[in-house]
Scaffold this motif. Sequence first.
Motif, PDB file in Angstrom:
ATOM      1  N   UNK A  49      18.545  -2.540 -25.696  1.00  0.00           N
ATOM      2  CA  UNK A  49      18.043  -3.477 -24.699  1.00  0.00           C
ATOM      3  C   UNK A  49      18.778  -4.791 -24.904  1.00  0.00           C
ATOM      4  N   UNK A  50      19.444  -5.270 -23.859  1.00  0.00           N
ATOM      5  CA  UNK A  50      20.200  -6.506 -23.976  1.00  0.00           C
ATOM      6  C   UNK A  50      19.661  -7.521 -22.969  1.00  0.00           C
ATOM      7  N   UNK A  51      19.745  -8.798 -23.344  1.00  0.00           N
ATOM      8  CA  UNK A  51      19.252  -9.871 -22.491  1.00  0.00           C
ATOM      9  C   UNK A  51      20.237 -10.098 -21.356  1.00  0.00           C
ATOM     10  N   UNK A  55      18.759 -12.800 -10.886  1.00  0.00           N
ATOM     11  CA  UNK A  55      18.753 -13.787  -9.813  1.00  0.00           C
ATOM     12  C   UNK A  55      17.631 -14.797  -9.992  1.00  0.00           C
ATOM     13  N   UNK A  56      16.466 -14.333 -10.435  1.00  0.00           N
ATOM     14  CA  UNK A  56      15.313 -15.214 -10.526  1.00  0.00           C
ATOM     15  C   UNK A  56      14.896 -15.550 -11.949  1.00  0.00           C
ATOM     16  N   UNK A  57      15.269 -14.730 -12.907  1.00  0.00           N
ATOM     17  CA  UNK A  57      14.804 -14.957 -14.273  1.00  0.00           C
ATOM     18  C   UNK A  57      15.637 -14.126 -15.234  1.00  0.00           C
ATOM     19  N   UNK A  58      15.440 -14.332 -16.522  1.00  0.00           N
ATOM     20  CA  UNK A  58      16.105 -13.527 -17.530  1.00  0.00           C
ATOM     21  C   UNK A  58      15.235 -12.314 -17.845  1.00  0.00           C
ATOM     22  N   UNK A  59      15.861 -11.220 -18.222  1.00  0.00           N
ATOM     23  CA  UNK A  59      15.123  -9.998 -18.522  1.00  0.00           C
ATOM     24  C   UNK A  59      15.944  -9.159 -19.493  1.00  0.00           C
ATOM     25  N   UNK A  67      23.585   3.827 -15.157  1.00  0.00           N
ATOM     26  CA  UNK A  67      22.993   5.169 -15.300  1.00  0.00           C
ATOM     27  C   UNK A  67      21.501   5.072 -15.574  1.00  0.00           C
ATOM     28  N   UNK A  68      21.092   4.056 -16.321  1.00  0.00           N
ATOM     29  CA  UNK A  68      19.670   3.842 -16.615  1.00  0.00           C
ATOM     30  C   UNK A  68      19.318   2.435 -16.127  1.00  0.00           C
ATOM     31  N   UNK A  69      18.317   2.310 -15.295  1.00  0.00           N
ATOM     32  CA  UNK A  69      17.972   0.990 -14.752  1.00  0.00           C
ATOM     33  C   UNK A  69      16.653   0.471 -15.297  1.00  0.00           C
ATOM     34  N   UNK A  70      16.348   0.765 -16.572  1.00  0.00           N
ATOM     35  CA  UNK A  70      15.103   0.278 -17.181  1.00  0.00           C
ATOM     36  C   UNK A  70      15.170  -1.233 -17.339  1.00  0.00           C
ATOM     37  N   UNK A  71      14.085  -1.908 -17.000  1.00  0.00           N
ATOM     38  CA  UNK A  71      13.991  -3.361 -17.108  1.00  0.00           C
ATOM     39  C   UNK A  71      12.699  -3.704 -17.834  1.00  0.00           C
ATOM     40  N   UNK A  72      12.807  -4.620 -18.789  1.00  0.00           N
ATOM     41  CA  UNK A  72      11.652  -5.167 -19.488  1.00  0.00           C
ATOM     42  C   UNK A  72      11.604  -6.643 -19.145  1.00  0.00           C
ATOM     43  N   UNK A  73      10.605  -7.066 -18.393  1.00  0.00           N
ATOM     44  CA  UNK A  73      10.517  -8.466 -17.949  1.00  0.00           C
ATOM     45  C   UNK A  73      10.097  -9.366 -19.082  1.00  0.00           C
TER      46      UNK A  73
END
Length: 73
Positions: A49-51, A55-59, A67-73
């Motif tokens: 998981x990389x920072x 567009x609106x915030x860091x995640x 290939x993988x679009x997992x996001x941790x807000x």
Amino acid sequence: MGFYHRQLLEVISTTEADRKEHLGNVYRNKESRDEAVATGRCPRCGGSLILRNGRYDRFYGSSNYPQCNYILS
């Protein structure tokens, strides 16, 4: 009782054992996901998981994007 009400009852009518098994699976999946995130791994693909700057915030997102679009807000 209306048509949709009967349809919903058919879908949600399960045994107590089925409900307990389902809840157990939900809790195990959550624990597994939380453990992966705590160690900096993507719970979907196992990548880092990389920072990232969005567009609106860091995640935090998977290093295996797109290939993988997992996001941790």
